[in-house]
Design a protein around this motif. Structure first.
Motif, PDB file in Angstrom:
ATOM      1  N   GLY A  10       6.866  -5.593   5.639  1.00 29.27           N
ATOM      2  CA  GLY A  10       6.385  -4.147   4.921  1.00 29.27           C
ATOM      3  C   GLY A  10       5.154  -4.070   5.070  1.00 29.27           C
ATOM      4  N   LEU A  11       4.941  -3.089   3.782  1.00 26.77           N
ATOM      5  CA  LEU A  11       3.349  -2.495   4.018  1.00 26.77           C
ATOM      6  C   LEU A  11       2.724  -3.622   2.642  1.00 26.77           C
ATOM      7  N   VAL A  12       1.738  -4.211   2.692  1.00 26.86           N
ATOM      8  CA  VAL A  12       1.187  -4.976   2.036  1.00 26.86           C
ATOM      9  C   VAL A  12      -0.327  -4.378   1.950  1.00 26.86           C
ATOM     10  N   GLN A  13      -1.378  -4.348   0.857  1.00 25.31           N
ATOM     11  CA  GLN A  13      -2.454  -4.973   0.603  1.00 25.31           C
ATOM     12  C   GLN A  13      -3.243  -5.927   1.491  1.00 25.31           C
ATOM     13  N   PRO A  14      -4.599  -5.468   2.131  1.00 26.99           N
ATOM     14  CA  PRO A  14      -5.206  -6.500   2.693  1.00 26.99           C
ATOM     15  C   PRO A  14      -5.395  -8.255   1.373  1.00 26.99           C
ATOM     16  N   GLY A  15      -5.399  -9.042   1.902  1.00 29.20           N
ATOM     17  CA  GLY A  15      -5.479 -10.565   0.928  1.00 29.20           C
ATOM     18  C   GLY A  15      -4.215 -10.286  -0.019  1.00 29.20           C
ATOM     19  N   LEU A  85      -3.246 -11.956   3.993  1.00 23.65           N
ATOM     20  CA  LEU A  85      -3.205 -10.997   5.218  1.00 23.65           C
ATOM     21  C   LEU A  85      -4.755 -10.201   5.514  1.00 23.65           C
ATOM     22  N   LYS A  86      -4.100 -10.161   6.433  1.00 21.11           N
ATOM     23  CA  LYS A  86      -5.931  -9.055   6.938  1.00 21.11           C
ATOM     24  C   LYS A  86      -5.157  -7.867   7.781  1.00 21.11           C
ATOM     25  N   PRO A  87      -5.592  -7.000   8.053  1.00 21.71           N
ATOM     26  CA  PRO A  87      -5.503  -5.529   8.394  1.00 21.71           C
ATOM     27  C   PRO A  87      -5.000  -5.904   9.828  1.00 21.71           C
ATOM     28  N   ASP A  89      -3.215  -8.486  10.756  1.00 20.37           N
ATOM     29  CA  ASP A  89      -1.723  -8.746  10.874  1.00 20.37           C
ATOM     30  C   ASP A  89      -1.101  -7.742  10.743  1.00 20.37           C
ATOM     31  N   THR A  90      -1.482  -6.764  11.581  1.00 24.46           N
ATOM     32  CA  THR A  90       0.039  -5.978  11.647  1.00 24.46           C
ATOM     33  C   THR A  90       0.026  -6.026  12.619  1.00 24.46           C
ATOM     34  N   ALA A  91       1.502  -6.161  12.630  1.00 20.66           N
ATOM     35  CA  ALA A  91       2.529  -6.101  14.168  1.00 20.66           C
ATOM     36  C   ALA A  91       3.221  -6.188  13.307  1.00 20.66           C
ATOM     37  N   VAL A  92       4.631  -6.087  14.076  1.00 17.14           N
ATOM     38  CA  VAL A  92       5.752  -6.188  14.806  1.00 17.14           C
ATOM     39  C   VAL A  92       6.103  -7.999  14.811  1.00 17.14           C
ATOM     40  N   TYR A  93       6.937  -8.625  13.867  1.00 17.41           N
ATOM     41  CA  TYR A  93       7.097  -9.850  13.645  1.00 17.41           C
ATOM     42  C   TYR A  93       8.434 -10.574  14.535  1.00 17.41           C
ATOM     43  N   GLN A 110       8.505  -5.452  11.219  1.00 13.80           N
ATOM     44  CA  GLN A 110       7.394  -5.063  10.956  1.00 13.80           C
ATOM     45  C   GLN A 110       6.871  -5.642  10.332  1.00 13.80           C
ATOM     46  N   VAL A 111       5.120  -5.475  10.058  1.00 11.46           N
ATOM     47  CA  VAL A 111       4.481  -5.635   8.940  1.00 11.46           C
ATOM     48  C   VAL A 111       2.573  -4.910   9.156  1.00 11.46           C
ATOM     49  N   THR A 112       2.962  -4.274   8.138  1.00 10.34           N
ATOM     50  CA  THR A 112       1.385  -3.831   8.113  1.00 10.34           C
ATOM     51  C   THR A 112       0.505  -3.895   6.479  1.00 10.34           C
TER      52      THR A 112
END
Length: 115
Positions: A10-15, A85-87, A89-93, A110-112
């Motif tokens: 999913g979508l998560v904010q940095p940290g 989490l950091k930007p 780290d955005t990728a398909v896992y 997807q992790v964004t």
């Protein structure tokens, strides 16, 4: 038919944090090893973390201390707890499972990481 399926992206904010799950279905056998890989746009797929049936784990240097891989006793489910989490780290896992010498992949989740 044996299938490997990931969930939890999913979508998560940095940290922030996310927990990914990988479930093996349709197999009477447990996995010998389960791993998480990721692939960012324009980059090669890379190993993030792995765990074997004995419990030993390994991590990419970039996630050491932030991510934790675990599995259930039956070795049919694996988890990836991702913290701080950091930007980047955005990728398909993707989940990879080794079952009786055969490697199987899930379809990816997807992790964004973005503000």
């Amino acid at each position: 038919q044996v299938q490997v399926m990931e969930s939890g992206g999913g979508l998560v904010q940095p940290g922030g944090s996310l927990r990914l799950s990988c479930v093996i279905s349709g197999s009477i056998y447990s996995a010998n090893a389960m791993s998480w890989y990721r692939q960012a746009p324009g980059k090669e797929r890379e190993l993030v973390a792995g765990i074997v049936s004995g419990g030993n784990t390994k991590y990419a240097d970039s996630v050491q201390g932030r991510f934790a891989i675990s599995r259930d006793h039956a070795m049919k489910t694996a988890y990836l707890q991702m913290n701080s989490l950091k930007p980047e780290d955005t990728a398909v896992y993707f989940c990879n499972a080794k079952i009786r010498g055969k490697e199987m992949w899930g379809q990816g989740t997807q992790v964004t990481v973005s503000s």
